[in-house]
Scaffold this motif. Sequence first.
Motif, short mmCIF file in Angstrom:
data_model
loop_
_atom_site.label_atom_id
_atom_site.label_comp_id
_atom_site.label_asym_id
_atom_site.label_seq_id
_atom_site.Cartn_x
_atom_site.Cartn_y
_atom_site.Cartn_z
N ASN A 286 0.82 -1.20 0.00
CA ASN A 286 0.00 0.00 0.00
C ASN A 286 0.86 1.26 0.00
O ASN A 286 1.95 1.27 0.56
N ALA A 287 0.29 2.32 -0.60
CA ALA A 287 1.03 3.58 -0.64
C ALA A 287 0.94 4.29 0.70
O ALA A 287 1.84 5.02 1.07
N SER A 288 -0.15 4.06 1.43
CA SER A 288 -0.48 4.69 2.71
C SER A 288 -0.90 6.15 2.56
O SER A 288 -0.43 6.87 1.70
N ILE A 289 -1.81 6.56 3.43
CA ILE A 289 -2.30 7.94 3.48
C ILE A 289 -1.67 8.58 4.72
O ILE A 289 -1.65 7.96 5.79
N PRO A 290 -1.11 9.79 4.61
CA PRO A 290 -0.37 10.38 5.74
C PRO A 290 -1.26 10.65 6.96
O PRO A 290 -2.43 11.01 6.81
N SER A 291 -0.70 10.49 8.14
CA SER A 291 -1.42 10.85 9.35
C SER A 291 -1.29 12.36 9.56
O SER A 291 -0.46 13.01 8.93
N ALA A 292 -2.12 12.89 10.42
CA ALA A 292 -2.12 14.34 10.66
C ALA A 292 -0.75 14.81 11.15
O ALA A 292 -0.36 15.96 10.94
N ASN A 293 0.00 13.93 11.81
CA ASN A 293 1.32 14.32 12.32
C ASN A 293 2.25 14.76 11.20
O ASN A 293 3.06 15.68 11.38
N ILE A 294 2.16 14.08 10.07
CA ILE A 294 3.03 14.45 8.94
C ILE A 294 2.69 15.87 8.47
O ILE A 294 3.58 16.67 8.19
N CYS A 295 1.41 16.18 8.45
CA CYS A 295 1.00 17.53 8.05
C CYS A 295 1.56 18.55 9.05
O CYS A 295 1.95 19.65 8.67
N MET A 296 1.58 18.16 10.33
CA MET A 296 2.00 19.06 11.40
C MET A 296 3.47 19.44 11.30
O MET A 296 3.89 20.45 11.85
N ASP A 332 -11.62 -7.04 -3.54
CA ASP A 332 -10.75 -7.87 -2.69
C ASP A 332 -10.09 -9.02 -3.43
O ASP A 332 -9.05 -9.50 -3.02
N HIS A 333 -10.70 -9.47 -4.52
CA HIS A 333 -10.13 -10.65 -5.19
C HIS A 333 -8.95 -10.29 -6.09
O HIS A 333 -8.38 -11.16 -6.73
N ALA A 334 -8.61 -9.00 -6.16
CA ALA A 334 -7.46 -8.61 -7.00
C ALA A 334 -6.31 -8.13 -6.11
O ALA A 334 -6.52 -7.41 -5.14
N TYR A 335 -5.09 -8.55 -6.45
CA TYR A 335 -3.92 -8.18 -5.66
C TYR A 335 -3.10 -7.15 -6.43
O TYR A 335 -2.72 -7.36 -7.58
N PHE A 336 -2.86 -6.01 -5.82
CA PHE A 336 -2.01 -4.99 -6.44
C PHE A 336 -0.96 -4.54 -5.44
O PHE A 336 -1.27 -4.26 -4.29
N ASN A 337 0.29 -4.47 -5.89
CA ASN A 337 1.38 -4.11 -5.00
C ASN A 337 2.11 -2.88 -5.54
O ASN A 337 2.60 -2.89 -6.67
N HIS A 338 2.19 -1.81 -4.73
CA HIS A 338 2.84 -0.59 -5.20
C HIS A 338 4.34 -0.77 -5.43
O HIS A 338 4.87 -0.38 -6.46
#
Length: 418
Positions: A286-296, A332-338
């Motif tokens: 996953n690419a991940s979505i930043p937490s608010a701390n990163i914005c801070m 869900d039945h498809a696998y994708f890797n960044h």
Amino acid sequence: MHIVKYLRPIWRGCSMVLLLATLTCSTVWAQGAAPAASGGGDAAAGEALFKNNCAACHAASDEVVVGPGLKGVMTRVPNKDWVYKWVKNSSAVIASGDAYGNQIFNKYNKLQMQSFPDLQNADIDNILAYVESAATAAPTADQAKADGQGGATAAPAESGLSTQYFTIILVALLVVLALVLLVLIMIISLLTKFLSNRKDLSDEDRELLEQRTDIGKVLQSAVVKGAVLIIAVLLLGKIGLDSVMRIGIAQGYAPKQPISYSHKLHAGEYKINCAYCHTSVYKGKNASIPSANICMNCHSVIKNSSPEIKKLYTAIENNQPIEWIRVHNLPDHAYFNHSQHTNVGGLACQNCHGDIEKMEVVEQVAPLTMGWCIDCHRKTEVNTKGNAYYDKLVAIHASKEPMKVATIGGIECSKCHY
Ligand code: HEC
Ligand code: HEC
Ligand code: HEC
Ligand code: HEC
Ligand code: HEC
Ligand code: HEC
């Protein structure tokens, strides 16, 4: 003097003509809409069958998706019986030692076509009729995009042509019916004028005459109501069918986010690296979505009195995550890797996400369908630079064609489906 009685057959005639015209209209239209319509609507029925069963792997043009484009397929295969057997169970055809079956099986990297034991021969005929009519029709914007070439026409099969003739005959019939209706209406209005000027008309006849020339009453007649009902049902059916076809495809989806965060500003103008926020995009699935701390890291000082930034503070104070709305989402039945694509494959994000750095609000640019994944795997050469693991593979492939993702197994079902 019951001359009015003679008007009756003409009125009846009008009603019949109206009814016939409505039915003809419906059939013409249903050819392009509801596949269940009666008559010779075989290409229309075939279109639905094709989209539900075959489109994941085949295009109706000559473009290769997973399997070959089916345009002009009847000129390649041995005969129609072969197609019936193949579609119902292609592995049986291959196992029987069939020459053509084995030839295409090998050509397509021994990819196993799904079996369709439940399809009837008539269904398969319909699919073939659809494929031919799609190949002979002028290309739509979609098709032109897909196969990049004009409507070059293969020799049309009889079935494709017969549906075309059918439509032409129906349209001609419609024109004739309209003319007949016009003439009948003219006769009626002439007769009516003539009759109402006569003195010797009985009261009963006069009443009948008025009743039948009153538009309001005519509109309430069963014939008109029936026609409206048929058209309404067809319209709803078409709308329903069109929306069902698009289920699961969210191209263009751009939800409004809880904070008006802009990629155009951050990634575009301020050129902040994508991985600064999407921290695992080169390392993980996953690419991940930043937490608010990163914005801070920045917003503890930048613009910290702006109401939008205040929302960040509130989230952190309440220890609650920001509820970003997910844009891209594979089933869900498809696998994708960044990391497989960005790190190993060396692909830029823009290949799949479009110009994110120009977007005020993130939008899903790619269709994210199976055909889209496969298409890229077929076209893209593997990026082997500085990758020791690939050195051996490259040596093996050195003499052959360029090494595409498909060559190293990028179109095997199990790579993307658990
Ligand atoms: C899971 C993918 C998949 C699906 C779904 C699929 N096919 Fe195929 N088809 C293939 C592949 C791959 C080939 C090439 C031969 C091989 O590798 O087995 C092929 C070959 C064919 C051929 C021979 C084409 C030629 O050029 O000689 C026909 C005809 C065909 N398919 C018809 C159909 C029809 C009709 C449907 C839908 C009812 C369908 N296929 C659904 C994958 C698929
Ligand atoms: C300053 C942090 C930050 C930077 C830099 C950043 N992003 Fe994002 N990105 C976010 C946030 C927050 C979201 C979730 C909100 C949204 O969708 O707008 C997001 C969402 C996304 C999404 C949609 C995710 C989904 O829900 O499907 C994609 C795709 C994306 N970013 C790609 C990129 C790319 C490509 C770059 C570099 C050009 C980039 N981002 C740079 C913070 C950032
Ligand atoms: C590397 C520094 C940096 C990071 C990290 C960062 N921003 Fe920003 N952000 C800025 C800058 C610089 C501005 C522009 C300030 C200006 O217009 O003066 C800005 C502006 C904004 C604005 C517009 C505020 C307004 O009212 O004009 C919002 C909203 C915003 N950022 C949200 C976020 C969110 C949400 C994150 C975390 C996902 C984030 N930012 C991460 C630097 C950053
Ligand atoms: C080969 C195509 C491809 C490339 C290249 C790619 N992405 Fe994605 N991205 C996807 C797909 C597909 C999804 C949906 C994944 C899912 O739903 O499982 C996705 C989802 C995301 C998401 C949503 C969160 C998540 O992980 O599901 C973010 C954020 C994102 N991508 C950012 C990026 C960034 C940043 C880059 C470049 C460094 C990038 N992507 C490169 C195809 C790609
Ligand atoms: C822009 C082109 C592109 C798109 C779109 C794309 N891929 Fe890929 N994919 C690649 C490349 C390039 C590689 C090869 C990476 C490498 O060098 O191993 C790859 C490799 C893979 C592999 C590993 C294959 C193997 O044999 O190891 C999987 C699995 C995969 N992709 C899944 C997907 C899925 C699922 C999608 C659609 C949601 C998708 N890809 C969309 C370009 C793409
Ligand atoms: C490169 C990755 C990839 C490969 C290889 C792949 N698929 Fe898929 N497949 C997907 C993705 C992504 C979806 C989800 C598409 C969507 O949601 O529209 C999907 C969806 C499907 C579906 C659900 C129907 C649909 O169209 O949504 C079936 C069935 C399927 N795949 C069968 C197969 C078979 C059989 C093979 C082997 C011939 C195969 N797939 C190979 C990525 C792949």
